[in-house]
Scaffold this motif. Structure first.
Motif, mmCIF file in Angstrom:
data_model
loop_
_atom_site.group_PDB
_atom_site.id
_atom_site.type_symbol
_atom_site.label_atom_id
_atom_site.label_comp_id
_atom_site.label_asym_id
_atom_site.label_seq_id
_atom_site.Cartn_x
_atom_site.Cartn_y
_atom_site.Cartn_z
ATOM 1 N N ARG A 133 0.825 -1.218 0.000
ATOM 2 C CA ARG A 133 0.000 0.000 0.000
ATOM 3 C C ARG A 133 0.857 1.266 0.000
ATOM 4 O O ARG A 133 0.401 2.322 0.430
ATOM 5 C CB ARG A 133 -0.909 0.018 1.228
ATOM 6 N N THR A 134 2.089 1.179 -0.478
ATOM 7 C CA THR A 134 2.966 2.352 -0.393
ATOM 8 C C THR A 134 2.412 3.554 -1.148
ATOM 9 O O THR A 134 2.618 4.696 -0.747
ATOM 10 C CB THR A 134 4.372 2.014 -0.918
ATOM 11 N N ALA A 135 1.713 3.303 -2.247
ATOM 12 C CA ALA A 135 1.146 4.433 -2.991
ATOM 13 C C ALA A 135 0.056 5.126 -2.179
ATOM 14 O O ALA A 135 0.014 6.353 -2.078
ATOM 15 C CB ALA A 135 0.580 3.948 -4.323
ATOM 16 N N GLN A 136 -0.832 4.325 -1.569
ATOM 17 C CA GLN A 136 -1.904 4.911 -0.757
ATOM 18 C C GLN A 136 -1.352 5.630 0.479
ATOM 19 O O GLN A 136 -1.960 6.574 0.975
ATOM 20 C CB GLN A 136 -2.880 3.816 -0.313
ATOM 21 N N LEU A 137 -0.215 5.176 0.975
ATOM 22 C CA LEU A 137 0.396 5.780 2.158
ATOM 23 C C LEU A 137 1.327 6.922 1.788
ATOM 24 O O LEU A 137 2.049 7.431 2.649
ATOM 25 C CB LEU A 137 1.175 4.718 2.947
ATOM 26 N N ALA A 138 1.318 7.311 0.515
ATOM 27 C CA ALA A 138 2.203 8.374 0.035
ATOM 28 C C ALA A 138 3.654 8.040 0.350
ATOM 29 O O ALA A 138 4.435 8.896 0.766
ATOM 30 C CB ALA A 138 1.812 9.723 0.637
ATOM 31 N N ALA A 139 3.997 6.748 0.135
ATOM 32 C CA ALA A 139 5.351 6.244 0.400
ATOM 33 C C ALA A 139 5.738 6.428 1.867
ATOM 34 O O ALA A 139 6.913 6.438 2.212
ATOM 35 C CB ALA A 139 6.375 6.902 -0.517
ATOM 36 N N GLY A 140 4.730 6.581 2.725
ATOM 37 C CA GLY A 140 5.000 6.725 4.146
ATOM 38 C C GLY A 140 5.210 5.381 4.812
ATOM 39 O O GLY A 140 5.277 4.333 4.169
ATOM 40 N N ARG A 141 5.270 5.407 6.120
ATOM 41 C CA ARG A 141 5.549 4.193 6.871
ATOM 42 C C ARG A 141 4.642 4.138 8.086
ATOM 43 O O ARG A 141 4.464 5.127 8.795
ATOM 44 C CB ARG A 141 7.019 4.182 7.313
ATOM 45 N N VAL A 142 4.070 2.979 8.337
ATOM 46 C CA VAL A 142 3.255 2.771 9.524
ATOM 47 C C VAL A 142 4.183 2.632 10.724
ATOM 48 O O VAL A 142 5.217 1.955 10.657
ATOM 49 C CB VAL A 142 2.397 1.494 9.367
ATOM 50 N N SER A 143 3.828 3.271 11.816
ATOM 51 C CA SER A 143 4.610 3.139 13.047
ATOM 52 C C SER A 143 4.078 1.939 13.835
ATOM 53 O O SER A 143 2.881 1.865 14.116
ATOM 54 C CB SER A 143 4.496 4.413 13.892
#
Length: 300
Positions: A133-143
């Motif tokens: 889901r990196t695109a949906q997370l704007a290449a972010g990261r879940v903590s």
């Protein structure tokens, strides 16, 4: 210039047990929101017994408050497919922090009865779902947070084994740990020393319970296999009034939290039991320094 760091502040909440509990819970949420915590964790019953209520609370926190929720997720009794579905619901709903736990098994359910038996496997599963889901997370990261134990886990053969488990959870992607309750400052400092010697590098946040209820102390001590100091419990029981009892408990909790902070703890996580008075009294006495309020516009 090195950015200034501040101790982290967080609270634990649980979903309302019934309609009557909704109002008091939201009164507590608003009072805690005013302290600008870094996050609030949302727990639920054994094997997800009130998971839908927890998800509803997470949704409301995200849409109706400024709080950043950390969703508890347990693996016990759940299949891999069920857990993937829950993780996708959480991420799709805007949750960006998950506390990955094996969880306590309810009566009739064995701890290893699901496809994902241990917390490190759950951490790995969350990272697997995140990677899709990196695109949906704007290449972010879940903590991802995990549990740590200042005293031996009731199901563990040794405290050394607990550290091995914590190290394994870090190895597969955990970002931080929160301790279960403890009643002696030395328990936290010894945990941190053991963890550092073993190679654990993630921050370990002390989980502190306002020690204002003898009944609650006894119950949690029994569940966690921790001895409660009889003299302190007697002081609570012998208090002449509720106000005196709370004063005794708050002072002891502040002493415990301050000792952990003096040992270098990265912050404090307060188990509120959905009650704000004792938690705020502890926070006021701690005088925990918070970062200044700064909107995005002011920093650009």
């Amino acid at each position: 210039m090195t950015p200034r760091t501040y101790p982290a502040l967080s609270y634990e909440l649980y979903p309302p047990r019934n309609a009557k509990a909704v109002g008091p819970l939201w009164a507590t949420i608003r009072r805690l929101e005013a302290t600008r915590p870094d996050f609030v964790s949302v727990t639920y019953g054994a094997a997800g017994s009130n998971r839908e209520a927890a998800i509803d609370l997470l949704r409301r926190l995200l849409t109706e408050t400024t709080l950043k929720p950390l969703a508890h997720l347990t693996s016990v009794g759940s299949s891999r497919a069920e857990l993937v579905g829950i993780i996708e619901r959480l991420l799709g709903g805007g949750v960006r922090g998950i506390l990955a736990l094996r969880g306590d098994a309810p009566d009739g359910v064995e701890p290893g009865s699901g496809d994902v038996e241990h917390a490190d496997e759950l951490v790995r599963l969350i990272r697997d779902v995140e990677a899709q889901r990196t695109a949906q997370l704007a290449a972010g990261r879940v903590s991802i947070g995990v549990a740590a134990y200042a005293t031996r886990h009731p199901d563990s053969p040794s405290i050394e084994r607990d550290i091995e488990v914590l190290l394994a959870k870090e190895a597969v992607g955990a970002d931080f740990a929160i301790t279960q309750v403890f009643f002696h400052a030395s328990d936290y400092s010894k945990l941190v020393s053991r963890a550092e010697r073993a190679g654990v590098t993630i921050p370990i946040i002390p989980g502190v319970m306002p020690m204002t209820s003898s009944r609650r102390l006894t119950k949690l001590g029994s569940l966690a296999g921790i001895d409660v100091d009889d003299a302190f419990r007697a002081r609570l029981d012998d208090a002449a009034s509720d106000e005196e009892r709370r004063s005794i408990g708050v002072a002891a909790t502040v002493e415990l939290a301050r000792a952990a902070l003096d040992e270098g703890a990265p912050g404090v996580h307060l188990y509120t039991f959905n009650e704000h008075a004792a938690a705020l009294a502890v926070l006021d006495a701690l005088e925990l320094e918070r970062p200044p309020e700064a909107g995005l516009a002011a920093s650009m």
